[in-house]
Design an enzyme around this catalytic site. Structure first.
Site, PDB file in Angstrom:
ATOM      1  CE1 TYR A 167      15.757  19.067  -8.188  1.00  0.00           C
ATOM      2  CE2 TYR A 167      17.379  17.477  -8.976  1.00  0.00           C
ATOM      3  CZ  TYR A 167      16.522  17.930  -7.982  1.00  0.00           C
ATOM      4  OH  TYR A 167      16.429  17.240  -6.798  1.00  0.00           O
ATOM      5  CE  LYS A 207     -14.821  25.505  -5.875  1.00  0.00           C
ATOM      6  NZ  LYS A 207     -15.087  25.304  -4.444  1.00  0.00           N
ATOM      7  CD  GLU A 255     -15.595  22.979  -2.541  1.00  0.00           C
ATOM      8  OE1 GLU A 255     -16.658  22.912  -3.174  1.00  0.00           O
ATOM      9  OE2 GLU A 255     -14.987  24.044  -2.340  1.00  0.00           O
ATOM     10  CG  ASP A 300     -18.751  23.602   0.785  1.00  0.00           C
ATOM     11  OD1 ASP A 300     -19.228  23.326  -0.318  1.00  0.00           O
ATOM     12  OD2 ASP A 300     -17.751  23.032   1.246  1.00  0.00           O
ATOM     13  CB  ALA A 360     -29.079  26.368  11.616  1.00  0.00           C
ATOM     14  CB  ALA A 390     -21.074  25.466   6.872  1.00  0.00           C
ATOM     15  CG  ASN A 404     -20.725  28.207  -4.394  1.00  0.00           C
ATOM     16  OD1 ASN A 404     -21.902  28.567  -4.381  1.00  0.00           O
ATOM     17  ND2 ASN A 404     -20.126  27.741  -3.316  1.00  0.00           N
TER      18      ASN A 404
END
Length: 438
Positions: A35, A90, A132, A158, A191, A193, A315
């Protein structure tokens, strides 16, 4: 399960991630470097040349996991605060699978324009952004407002993470079934994302656009329907002989469901072409149950989003390694070439023999390439050293890399060393934990 999950998140301390120092902090001199006054010197270096931020800070290994909680798993619009356990999870996956430091950020804002402004304003903190659990159609506007505008890679997992794994699974499922991707007929039910991104990538991988039929809750999306969203209009068919899902699946080779439970009936499945492929990805209950599907069609390759069945479309097989590559070559975006490279690399790994360690983790599953094994398992540690180099090469070849990786073999070896070192450290930690508890 509920009690176990709540205890897992609460004890021994709440949450799933923490911040750990990477520099010495034991003496007054250490603190003067960390610092004031020592920190002024890297600040001045960055002020003189913005690229120095990657030399003197952790930006190059940091991803933001960002949500507003409007489409969380199968829970729906539960809000930003309630989405935090998912975003922390995640962040955990980024760290354990790819060594990436991820910060979860929950933004209490549903207006797409304001959401974009907020994320753009904090983008300098991070080397990449993982969007997300943001509902459609707002997610399209948000990603378009961020991708290519923040100077760092942005991906809505997604959409594109799902698309990469569906693409990899499709490559291998068609190989198992002995079918050419350029000739198969595809039906996509849903239909939103994920369905939009999956369909785009499957077309990029070789499915002919005129062999695609997409359905929503009203039936087949055709050019004769009015008031279609731009995303639906993109895949509207000119065919006049298909109106319902029943019509669409007749003689189709591939069904990809990103919709609701039990919409694909046994009779519909029976009407599909020989050696069909069904990806029933509605969660927790798929478009058709696995046991029911296999009873109807013994020549079927079936995948789902559930972890308790073979061929899970997960995923985690993709996003950690795609972002690892994007960070390492400082890609400005995550483009189609990078996603296709990831899909091909994941598919290729599933065709390789599985290690003894992976087999021990999944003792009840048959892990030989075939109808019940078309994707690697999440704990196949080769994913990092296989997928990330392929994605880096695609980024370099497509001109979006700002720090080219000249020696991909050396890069792959460095990733394998990282895996070996982290696995060794984990084993030592587990041994010490057992000794302390005994």
């Amino acid at each position: 399960m509920r009690a176990q999950a709540l205890a897992y998140h609460r004890y021994p301390r709440p949450g799933k991630v923490e911040i750990v120092p990477t520099k010495p902090f034991y003496t007054p001199h250490d603190l003067s470097l960390a610092y004031s006054p020592g920190v002024a010197f890297p600040c001045l270096e960055i002020a003189a040349d913005a690229d120095n931020v990657y030399r003197y800070t952790g930006r190059g290994n940091t991803v933001a996991v960002i949500s507003n909680g409007t489409a969380v798993l199968g829970l729906g619009n539960i809000g930003a605060l309630a989405s935090k356990p998912v975003m922390e999870g995640k962040a955990l996956l980024f760290k354990i699978f790819a060594g990436i430091d991820a910060c979860d950020i929950e933004i209490d804002e549903t207006d797409p324009a304001r959401f974009v402004d907020i994320v753009r304003s904090i983008a300098p903190t991070f080397g990449g952004i993982n969007l997300e659990d943001i509902k459609a159609p707002e997610c399209f506007e948000i990603e378009a407002g961020l991708a290519g505008h923040c100077g760092i890679p942005v991906m809505h997992d997604d959409q594109h993470g799902t698309a990469v794994i569906v693409g990899a699974a499709l490559i291998n499922a068609l190989q198992v079934q002995g079918k050419s991707i350029g000739s198969v007929r595809l039906v996509v039910n849903g239909a939103g994302a994920a369905a939009t991104a999956c369909t785009r990538l499957m077309i990029a991988l070789g499915i002919r656009r005129d062999n695609v039929v997409m359905c929503d809750s009203k039936g087949v999306i055709t050019t004769s329907r009015h008031n279609l969203t731009p995303q639906k209009a993109e895949f509207a068919t000119t065919r006049t002989d298909v109106v319902t899902l029943v019509d669409a699946v007749r003689d189709a080779d591939v069904f990809v469901g990103l919709s609701v439970a039990d919409v694909l009936t046994p009779e519909m499945l029976a009407s599909m072409a020989p050696r069909p492929v069904v990806f029933a990805l509605a969660n927790p209950d798929p478009e058709i149950a696995r046991d029911k599907a296999l009873t109807v069609r013994g020549d079927l390759v079936y995948a789902t989003g559930r972890s308790d069945y073979p061929n899970q479309i997960n995923n985690v097989l993709g996003f950690p390694y795609i972002f690892r590559a994007a960070l390492d070559c400082r890609a400005s975006v995550i483009n189609e070439a990078m996603k296709m490279a990831a899909a091909h690399a994941i598919a290729a790994l599933a065709r390789e023999p599985v290690s003894r360690q992976v087999k021990e983790l999944y003792p009840d599953e048959k892990l030989d390439f075939g109808p019940e094994y078309i994707l690697p398992k999440p704990f196949d540690r080769r994913l990092l050293s296989v997928v990330s180099p392929a994605v880096v090469k695609a980024a370099v070849d497509s001109g979006v890399s700002r720090r080219p990786v000249d020696d991909l073999d050396r890069y792959g070896r460095s990733l394998r060393r990282y895996v070996a070192d982290t696995d060794k450290a984990l084993r030592a930690f587990l041994v010490s934990s057992v000794k302390l508890s005994s």
